[in-house]
Design a protein around this motif. Structure first.
Motif, PDB file in Angstrom:
ATOM      1  N   GLU A  40       0.718  -1.291  -0.004  1.00 42.86           N
ATOM      2  CA  GLU A  40       0.131   0.040  -0.009  1.00 42.86           C
ATOM      3  C   GLU A  40       0.829   1.369   0.227  1.00 42.86           C
ATOM      4  OE1 GLU A  40      -3.314  -0.116  -0.545  1.00 42.86           O
ATOM      5  OE2 GLU A  40      -3.333  -2.264  -0.009  1.00 42.86           O
ATOM      6  N   TYR A  41       2.136   1.548   0.375  1.00 44.55           N
ATOM      7  CA  TYR A  41       2.910   2.496   0.526  1.00 44.55           C
ATOM      8  C   TYR A  41       4.440   2.221   0.220  1.00 44.55           C
ATOM      9  CZ  TYR A  41      -1.111   3.743   3.696  1.00 44.55           C
ATOM     10  OH  TYR A  41      -2.043   3.894   4.462  1.00 44.55           O
ATOM     11  N   PRO A  42       4.643   1.634  -1.072  1.00 43.88           N
ATOM     12  CA  PRO A  42       5.791   1.435  -1.640  1.00 43.88           C
ATOM     13  C   PRO A  42       6.820   2.513  -1.660  1.00 43.88           C
ATOM     14  CG  PRO A  42       4.408   1.313  -3.483  1.00 43.88           C
ATOM     15  CD  PRO A  42       3.425   1.334  -1.929  1.00 43.88           C
ATOM     16  N   LEU A 101       0.912   4.270   9.471  1.00 50.20           N
ATOM     17  CA  LEU A 101       0.539   3.725   8.231  1.00 50.20           C
ATOM     18  C   LEU A 101      -0.727   2.880   8.461  1.00 50.20           C
ATOM     19  CD1 LEU A 101       3.903   2.878   6.801  1.00 50.20           C
ATOM     20  CD2 LEU A 101       2.375   4.793   6.115  1.00 50.20           C
ATOM     21  N   VAL A 102      -0.786   2.068   9.523  1.00 45.23           N
ATOM     22  CA  VAL A 102      -1.916   1.205   9.986  1.00 45.23           C
ATOM     23  C   VAL A 102      -3.191   2.117   9.989  1.00 45.23           C
ATOM     24  CG1 VAL A 102      -2.749  -0.298  11.773  1.00 45.23           C
ATOM     25  CG2 VAL A 102      -0.522  -0.355  10.777  1.00 45.23           C
ATOM     26  N   LEU A 103      -3.063   3.291  10.926  1.00 50.27           N
ATOM     27  CA  LEU A 103      -4.090   3.918  11.046  1.00 50.27           C
ATOM     28  C   LEU A 103      -4.829   4.859   9.827  1.00 50.27           C
ATOM     29  CD1 LEU A 103      -3.389   5.538  14.573  1.00 50.27           C
ATOM     30  CD2 LEU A 103      -5.081   3.925  14.058  1.00 50.27           C
ATOM     31  N   HIS A 104      -3.626   5.120   9.067  1.00 49.07           N
ATOM     32  CA  HIS A 104      -4.072   5.637   7.701  1.00 49.07           C
ATOM     33  C   HIS A 104      -4.930   4.926   6.865  1.00 49.07           C
ATOM     34  CE1 HIS A 104      -3.634   7.122   3.372  1.00 49.07           C
ATOM     35  NE2 HIS A 104      -3.885   8.221   3.991  1.00 49.07           N
ATOM     36  N   HIS A 105      -4.424   3.689   7.021  1.00 51.69           N
ATOM     37  CA  HIS A 105      -5.055   2.665   5.723  1.00 51.69           C
ATOM     38  C   HIS A 105      -6.360   2.089   6.375  1.00 51.69           C
ATOM     39  CE1 HIS A 105      -5.055  -0.013   2.454  1.00 51.69           C
ATOM     40  NE2 HIS A 105      -5.348  -1.188   3.283  1.00 51.69           N
TER      41      HIS A 105
END
Length: 300
Positions: free
Chosen positions: A107-109, A131-135
């Motif tokens: 998701e965030y390469p 990143l987890v919370l954003h996704h």
């Protein structure tokens, strides 16, 4: 008024170390800090998706990287169980290093290079939770936090205020990243994630490097630069909901010294340090100008 108080707290923290920064850290880092925490003019373009939804999903996220143990320590198992007990209707995920890496690759390469470049595991844990919370959205809660009751009440308070971010303050200054409630693909987290590229600097000692690169002080800087502060529900009674077993367990001696100075230094000492800072800035500026003039004369 609350923002002004927060800014004063930030300035108090910075005042103890800015003279070191001026001497030992590139001037562009000092300029970055000034623009981030004083002028509040650091804005960045985000390629990430933004969701218009304001509801905080009923998900609980926790992270444990097994840096010092191959299994979850017993005390963390107990605190983990309290969060699961009070949130039985929530989807629960315990993220490990492999799962975070997989999320980044899928998701965030574009973020993988900076994530891998962090020199301390706690910075990767910090970035991983953002990143987890954003996704997914939901609630991130540190693995060493005991949950006393459900966060349903906090979500309801946020909805009543039309807020979509729930945080609380921490010492010495900033918003804790030990507990964050936020809606999915929130614009604030967009700003946080994009700004991680710009905040990755060396701030003379490890504690400051972590706090200003990925930690609570970094989050505060993003808040000060965020235009929609009414989206935040800043709680003042977090002890009613959470108990931190090992607050700031990653701290070394430098962090302990800073916390002691911040919590115990009298106002006079703060004033003296600020005054010394101003003097050092003036002398440093004069020295730079003199060196530039000397270089100019040599070239003439």
């Amino acid at each position: 008024m609350q923002i002004e108080i927060i800014k004063l707290q930030v300035l108090k923290l910075i005042s103890f170390f800015v003279f070191l920064l001026i001497i030992l850290v590139p001037m562009k880092t000092v300029l970055y800090l000034f623009c981030e925490f004083v002028l509040c003019v650091n804005t960045y373009t985000s390629p990430l998706s933004i969701s218009a939804g304001k509801a905080i999903p009923k998900r609980i996220h926790q992270v444990f990287f097994f840096e010092t143990s191959s299994t979850l320590p017993n005390e963390f198992t107990k605190s983990q169980q309290t969060c699961q007990k009070h949130h039985s209707s929530y989807m629960y995920t315990l993220w490990n290093k492999t799962m975070i890496n997989d999320l980044i690759e899928k998701e965030y390469p574009e973020f993988k290079q900076i994530y891998d470049s962090y020199d301390h595991w706690v910075k990767r844990v910090d970035a991983g939770r953002y990143l987890v919370l954003h996704h997914y959205g939901g609630w991130y809660i540190d693995i060493d936090i005991v949950c006393k009751r459900s966060v349903d009440e906090l979500s309801a308070e946020a909805r009543a205020k039309n807020a979509s971010v729930v945080v609380y303050k921490t010492k010495p200054v900033g918003f804790t990243n030990a507990v964050i409630g936020i809606s999915r693909q929130h614009q604030y987290l967009n700003d946080v994630i994009v700004a991680l590229r710009h905040s990755k600097r060396w701030y003379f000692i490890p504690y400051l490097s972590t706090m200003f690169t990925t930690g609570p002080t970094f989050l505060l800087g993003r808040y000060l630069n965020y235009p929609y502060k009414d989206e935040f529900h800043i709680i003042n009674n977090h002890e009613r909901y959470f108990h931190h077993l090992h607050g700031s367990a990653w701290h070394s001696l430098d962090g302990d010294i800073i916390m002691y100075i911040f919590n115990n230094s009298p106002r006079k000492l703060t004033f003296i340090v600020c005054a010394c800072t101003v003097i050092i800035v003036i002398l440093y500026s004069k020295r730079r100008n003199k060196n530039k003039f000397s270089a100019f004369q040599r070239n003439v």
